[in-house]
Design a protein around this motif. Structure first.
Motif, PDB file in Angstrom:
ATOM      1  N   PRO A  55       0.813  -1.228   0.000  1.00 15.88           N
ATOM      2  CA  PRO A  55       0.000   0.000   0.000  1.00 15.88           C
ATOM      3  C   PRO A  55       0.845   1.276   0.000  1.00 15.88           C
ATOM      4  O   PRO A  55       0.938   1.983   0.997  1.00 15.88           O
ATOM      5  CB  PRO A  55      -0.822  -0.129   1.287  1.00 15.88           C
ATOM      6  CG  PRO A  55       0.037  -0.947   2.202  1.00 15.88           C
ATOM      7  CD  PRO A  55       0.886  -1.847   1.340  1.00 15.88           C
ATOM      8  N   PHE A  56       1.444   1.572  -1.146  1.00 19.87           N
ATOM      9  CA  PHE A  56       2.222   2.815  -1.269  1.00 19.87           C
ATOM     10  C   PHE A  56       1.307   4.028  -1.123  1.00 19.87           C
ATOM     11  O   PHE A  56       0.092   3.936  -1.373  1.00 19.87           O
ATOM     12  CB  PHE A  56       2.866   2.886  -2.660  1.00 19.87           C
ATOM     13  CG  PHE A  56       4.071   2.012  -2.849  1.00 19.87           C
ATOM     14  CD1 PHE A  56       5.217   2.204  -2.082  1.00 19.87           C
ATOM     15  CD2 PHE A  56       4.081   1.026  -3.825  1.00 19.87           C
ATOM     16  CE1 PHE A  56       6.336   1.409  -2.288  1.00 19.87           C
ATOM     17  CE2 PHE A  56       5.197   0.228  -4.030  1.00 19.87           C
ATOM     18  CZ  PHE A  56       6.338   0.421  -3.256  1.00 19.87           C
ATOM     19  N   ALA A  57       1.914   5.160  -0.807  1.00 20.46           N
ATOM     20  CA  ALA A  57       1.155   6.407  -0.714  1.00 20.46           C
ATOM     21  C   ALA A  57       0.586   6.770  -2.085  1.00 20.46           C
ATOM     22  O   ALA A  57       1.232   6.566  -3.105  1.00 20.46           O
ATOM     23  CB  ALA A  57       2.060   7.524  -0.207  1.00 20.46           C
ATOM     24  N   ARG A  58      -0.632   7.289  -2.075  1.00 22.03           N
ATOM     25  CA  ARG A  58      -1.332   7.630  -3.315  1.00 22.03           C
ATOM     26  C   ARG A  58      -1.768   9.086  -3.297  1.00 22.03           C
ATOM     27  O   ARG A  58      -1.960   9.680  -2.241  1.00 22.03           O
ATOM     28  CB  ARG A  58      -2.593   6.764  -3.455  1.00 22.03           C
ATOM     29  CG  ARG A  58      -2.324   5.281  -3.497  1.00 22.03           C
ATOM     30  CD  ARG A  58      -2.086   4.814  -4.890  1.00 22.03           C
ATOM     31  NE  ARG A  58      -1.560   3.451  -4.935  1.00 22.03           N
ATOM     32  CZ  ARG A  58      -1.393   2.772  -6.078  1.00 22.03           C
ATOM     33  NH1 ARG A  58      -1.697   3.336  -7.233  1.00 22.03           N
ATOM     34  NH2 ARG A  58      -0.902   1.562  -6.065  1.00 22.03           N
ATOM     35  N   GLU A  59      -2.011   9.584  -4.477  1.00 31.08           N
ATOM     36  CA  GLU A  59      -2.635  10.904  -4.615  1.00 31.08           C
ATOM     37  C   GLU A  59      -4.137  10.703  -4.746  1.00 31.08           C
ATOM     38  O   GLU A  59      -4.599   9.581  -4.934  1.00 31.08           O
ATOM     39  CB  GLU A  59      -2.095  11.583  -5.869  1.00 31.08           C
ATOM     40  CG  GLU A  59      -0.606  11.827  -5.790  1.00 31.08           C
ATOM     41  CD  GLU A  59      -0.056  12.396  -7.079  1.00 31.08           C
ATOM     42  OE1 GLU A  59      -0.633  12.102  -8.145  1.00 31.08           O
ATOM     43  OE2 GLU A  59       0.931  13.131  -6.995  1.00 31.08           O
ATOM     44  N   TYR A  60      -4.898  11.800  -4.749  1.00 32.89           N
ATOM     45  CA  TYR A  60      -6.352  11.669  -4.867  1.00 32.89           C
ATOM     46  C   TYR A  60      -6.751  11.027  -6.191  1.00 32.89           C
ATOM     47  O   TYR A  60      -7.790  10.400  -6.312  1.00 32.89           O
ATOM     48  CB  TYR A  60      -7.036  13.024  -4.680  1.00 32.89           C
ATOM     49  CG  TYR A  60      -7.100  13.391  -3.209  1.00 32.89           C
ATOM     50  CD1 TYR A  60      -7.891  12.652  -2.333  1.00 32.89           C
ATOM     51  CD2 TYR A  60      -6.335  14.430  -2.693  1.00 32.89           C
ATOM     52  CE1 TYR A  60      -7.927  12.944  -0.973  1.00 32.89           C
ATOM     53  CE2 TYR A  60      -6.358  14.720  -1.343  1.00 32.89           C
ATOM     54  CZ  TYR A  60      -7.160  13.981  -0.487  1.00 32.89           C
ATOM     55  OH  TYR A  60      -7.179  14.266   0.854  1.00 32.89           O
ATOM     56  N   SER A  61      -5.935  11.184  -7.200  1.00 35.99           N
ATOM     57  CA  SER A  61      -6.221  10.572  -8.503  1.00 35.99           C
ATOM     58  C   SER A  61      -6.137   9.050  -8.467  1.00 35.99           C
ATOM     59  O   SER A  61      -6.573   8.387  -9.388  1.00 35.99           O
ATOM     60  CB  SER A  61      -5.200  11.070  -9.510  1.00 35.99           C
ATOM     61  OG  SER A  61      -3.894  10.700  -9.057  1.00 35.99           O
TER      62      SER A  61
END
Lengths: 636, 265
Positions: free
Chosen positions: A133-139
């Motif tokens: 679960p890497f960090a994600r952006e809202y996109s």
């Protein structure tokens, strides 16, 4: 000792593809006739064991912890680099390659580093497919952050627990294979020797840490993924169990040990609080994205940090290295911290510390944004120091963190003993004399997922498959030696506990072979270590028996090896009469920066064991720089 | 500061027939403890003293000492990892105790976690549960580009909140039923919220719950002790998710006659 790096011919971009084509293959039906022994279950070991089992080899995997998931890769915080150029900020495989060669102060092998940069992109794909679960952006797209020594944002992360998440990914792949019966896992099992038959590694000797049984395991190849030797300093950011034993005993069986003096002192760790201290805790380099490093301008400043106005603060990294600022590489940031402390401007009760201040970024982005990025690190800091880093700056100081040196390997990750492969931090390959942040996870996984599973096939294709069914008197002979050493440690019945010796060794190493080294200091250290080693074998006190769980006995074996290894490290530091990366010889500097001597030391030093109490032999592998031109490393 | 320690000493490993073996609580008084010591550094200090005096040091599991490897986990005054919330034993400091405190140290106790020695227990049951299905069946190779899989930010956060589990076993030790549902639920929840986890969703829920039961872990008490002691503060939400996923998988199960044969790996 013959050192053939076996670097493929041709332009650097095509070397790895060429090697993969040239390597002989083992046909799928024959793979199951080969058995591979993997020692260590961190990023490199778990990924190698899982990937080889998927290919069809029989695999046995060993770790000293109670579960493969606990290997120290789990503690890596900040992130993993990959040349994805998702930010559109000018990154490329070539730039990652260039940054890593330069960051390593031109003491790494170009071809290996290029391959590492190429494979970096596959690692992220692999990890995402596993559910990391890497960090994600809202996109929904992946997010990136910046790390030291680079001017692009190429670091993928999972809060401050990137190593944990990547290791759990590799552990899940390994667990799947264990469940399928293709990997046999041996937890609480420590490797204590390598068995070499007719010049080839054919097995290992281990101790079952619960029953004390000394056992041999036989195979067609051995892979060491046993991590680094930072605990030679006693205090380091390594886990308590990290040790040099596996690689050291392989060295004594004929594997060359390269550049042991290359150690990384990480600039941002929580300072030592007292003599009881058992380990040091890292505060991730990623904090330097938003934290500013400073000390007071005045010596002996007594005011609280929040009461010191900006005009009386020295943001020394921003002042000295304006283009990289707080994101200067680790070796440089550590030395700069030491210099301001030497000037008497260090902070805290001991004067051995500098501030890492989030005041400005909290004002700019808000407390919530900072908590989202670094929450677990702030939490950990508060637990250890009982101070709140949101309202007052963190106190930090450099600490031993990573070791770039390790067993020498060729382009295929094979050591000087055929059939003995080494991956991850345990080898010496890719970081030269200084590792850039977020590159350790990258290297461990590149080695384990994408390099070793190919190259080991090239070796095995030329060997007759035994599936571990080999009879040879050497197995019993080596096992008997291991049993004798275990017994010898118990029979000393001296007066001082093991930790006493480990702490004493650590003090010698830190003061003479740590941040700054001198000829006189290193010579003195070698004498002191020799003396300490003799005392250890005369006076160590190990209670209990060999046939049960005995943590003091485990520790004693590891410290015995550190007491030999520490001497080699000092010897290597002494003979490398230049400064480069993490290796800083006071005699070779220019305006406080490391001064390389490319004419005489543009090589890796590879040490060859010559027998007990004999001076080891120093061999060299010359390094050629055809793609990145040798230059004085500047971050100004 | 000064502390009086009551520590469980057990020299032989527990068996199904003889759970406590010859174990007993032994009292040790320790002076000159610094409040800045971590709890495990205090035990190092005790072990140093015991060794010098010729008494066997206390065995306990530990490794990273920064709260992430999950090796440590002493039951302190009846609470796994001790009195401070959201904190592993290694991150607990002596400043959390009063001068002169009497402190009780025991191993985690559960049928599925037999004691090996002193404070060391065997938690390999957790590994076996993971081996039954806490993974995505993807082999090393060339998966598609990482950004081809979109994961909504809040879904990634939820997955992370579960994936942060360190496998220490405190949840089991705190539960009077020795239930592992917080641990297993965390595995289910981690993959449930990710698109990559969908293809094996049913199979994973079934296999994990079956493996958990086989190891001898008990059922949930609905008292949330597990959440209270979890050093990573994982929410009992994951247990609800696991139960829902298990029921869903069961309802969606094909009748036995249509079951395909073999190849379930």
């Amino acid at each position: 000792m013959k050192l053939d790096a076996r670097i493929p011919d041709g332009p650097i971009e095509g070397k790895w593809e060429k090697r993969r084509f040239d390597l002989k293959l083992v046909n799928p039906a024959n793979k199951r006739k080969y058995k591979v022994l993997v020692v260590g279950s961190g990023l490199a070991g778990a990924s190698a064991a899982a990937s080889m089992a998927e290919l069809g080899y029989q695999v046995e995997c060993f770790c000293f912890q109670d579960s493969p998931r606990r290997a120290h890769s789990i503690a890596a915080q900040g992130g993993i680099n990959a040349a994805k150029n998702y930010r559109n900020d000018g990154d490329s495989v070539w730039r990652l390659f260039y940054d890593t060669v330069k960051g390593g102060d031109f003491r790494a092998r170009e071809a290996n580093v290029y391959r590492l940069a190429q494979l970096s992109v596959n690692i992220i794909d692999q990890a995402v497919a596993q559910g990391v679960p890497f960090a994600r952006e809202y996109s929904g797209l992946l997010d990136n952050r910046s790390f030291g020594g680079a001017q692009v944002s190429r670091t993928f992360y999972a809060r401050g627990q990137t190593g944990q998440q990547l290791l759990l990914g590799a552990y899940s792949a390994l667990s799947r294979q264990i469940g399928l019966g293709t990997v046999k896992m041996f937890p609480r099992t420590e490797m204590l020797d390598v068995v070499v038959i007719d010049g080839h590694a054919k097995g290992i000797v281990v101790r079952d840490l619960l029953t004390g049984e000394i056992r041999t395991h036989k195979g067609d190849a051995v892979v060491l993924a046993t991590g680094g030797y930072g605990n030679v300093f006693y205090l380091s950011t390594n886990a308590k169990g990290c040790n040099v034993t596996a690689t050291w005993r392989a060295y004594k069986r004929g594997a060359g040990f390269a550049n042991p003096c290359y150690t990384q002192i990480h600039p941002t760790c929580i300072p030592v609080s007292g003599d009881h201290q058992s380990k040091l805790t890292l505060m991730s380099e990623s904090l330097r994205n938003d934290g500013r490093v400073w000390v007071p301008l005045k010596k002996g400043e007594k005011r609280k940090p929040i009461d010191i106005p900006d005009s009386e603060r020295d943001y020394y990294l921003e002042r000295k290295y304006p283009s990289f600022g707080n994101l200067a590489p680790r070796d440089i940031a550590s030395r700069a911290a030491m210099q301001v402390c030497d000037e008497g401007r260090g902070i805290g009760d001991t004067g051995l510390g500098v501030y890492l201040d989030f005041r400005d970024s909290i004002a700019r982005l808000g407390k919530d944004a900072i908590a989202a990025r670094y929450g677990n690190l702030f939490h950990m800091y508060a637990r250890i120091t009982a101070e709140d880093p949101y309202s007052q700056p963190m106190r930090i100081f450099p600490a031993v963190h990573y070791t770039m040196g390790g067993l020498w390997v060729d382009y295929d990750l094979q050591s000087t003993i055929p059939g003995l492969f080494v991956c991850g931090e345990a080898n010496f390959s890719d970081h030269g004399s200084n590792r850039l942040g977020a590159s350790a996870l990258m290297q461990g996984l590149a080695d384990g997922y994408f390099v070793l599973p190919y190259t080991i096939g090239g070796y095995l294709a030329g060997q007759k498959a035994t599936a571990g069914i080999i009879e040879h008197p050497e197995f019993a002979r080596v096992a008997a030696e291991v049993t004798a050493m275990t017994k010898k440690l118990l029979d000393i019945k001296g007066t001082r506990p093991v930790d006493d010796f480990h702490k004493a060794l650590g003090k010698i190493m830190w003061s003479k072979c740590g941040m700054a080294r001198t000829e006189a200091g290193l010579k003195d250290a070698i004498q002191q270590i020799t003396k300490l080693r003799a005392e250890f074998w005369r006076d160590v006190k190990v209670l209990g028996s060999e046939s049960t769980l005995n943590q003091s006995l485990e520790k004693a074996g590891r410290v015995a090896d550190f007491l030999e290894f520490g001497e080699l490290m000092c010897r290597d530091a002494l003979e490398r009469r230049e400064s480069c990366g993490g290796h800083f010889r006071e005699e070779w500097q220019e305006l406080g920066e490391a001064k390389r001597d490319d004419e005489n030391f543009r090589h890796s030093a590879v040490w060859e064991y010559a027998g007990p109490d004999k001076t080891p032999i120093r061999n060299t592998e010359q390094l050629e720089f055809e793609n990145v031109h040798l230059a004085v490393r500047s971050y100004k | 500061m000064k502390v009086k320690l009551h520590i469980w000493r057990q020299s032989k490993a527990s068996t199904a027939q003889n759970f406590a073996q010859d174990g007993k609580m032994v009292v040790y008084e320790l002076d000159n403890v610094s409040k800045d010591m971590s709890f495990l550094e205090m035990l190092d200090f005790l072990n140093d003293k015991l060794t010098r005096e010729g008494e066997l040091p206390v065995a306990f599991d530990h490794d990273c000492r920064e709260g992430v490897c999950g090796s440590c986990g002493i039951v302190i005054d009846g609470i796994p990892h001790g009195p401070q919330r959201g904190t592993t034993t290694c991150q607990l400091h002596m400043r959390s105790f009063k001068d002169g405190a009497e402190i009780y140290l025991e191993p985690m106790r559960a049928k599925a976690f037999p004691v090996l020695k002193d404070l060391v227990v065997n938690r390999s049951a957790f590994d076996r549960v993971v081996q039954a299905g806490a993974f995505i069946s993807v082999s090393t190779g060339a998966p598609k580009d990482a950004n081809a899989i979109l994961v909504a930010k809040d879904a990634a956060e939820k997955a992370f909140d579960a994936a942060t589990c360190i496998g220490c076993g405190a949840c089991v030790a705190a539960c009077k039923n020795a239930s592992a549902m917080l641990f297993v639920g965390a595995k289910v929840s981690h993959f449930l919220h990710l698109p990559q986890g969908q293809p094996e969703r049913d199979r994973r829920a079934r296999n994990l719950v079956t493996a958990m039961d086989k190891e001898g872990f008990g059922n949930c008490t609905n008292q949330n002790e597990c959440e209270a002691v979890c050093p990573k503060e994982i929410s009992v939400r994951v247990i609800a998710e696991m139960n829902r996923e298990f029921v869903r998988a069961k309802l969606r199960e094909e009748p036995p006659s249509h079951k395909r044969v073999g190849g379930d790996g």
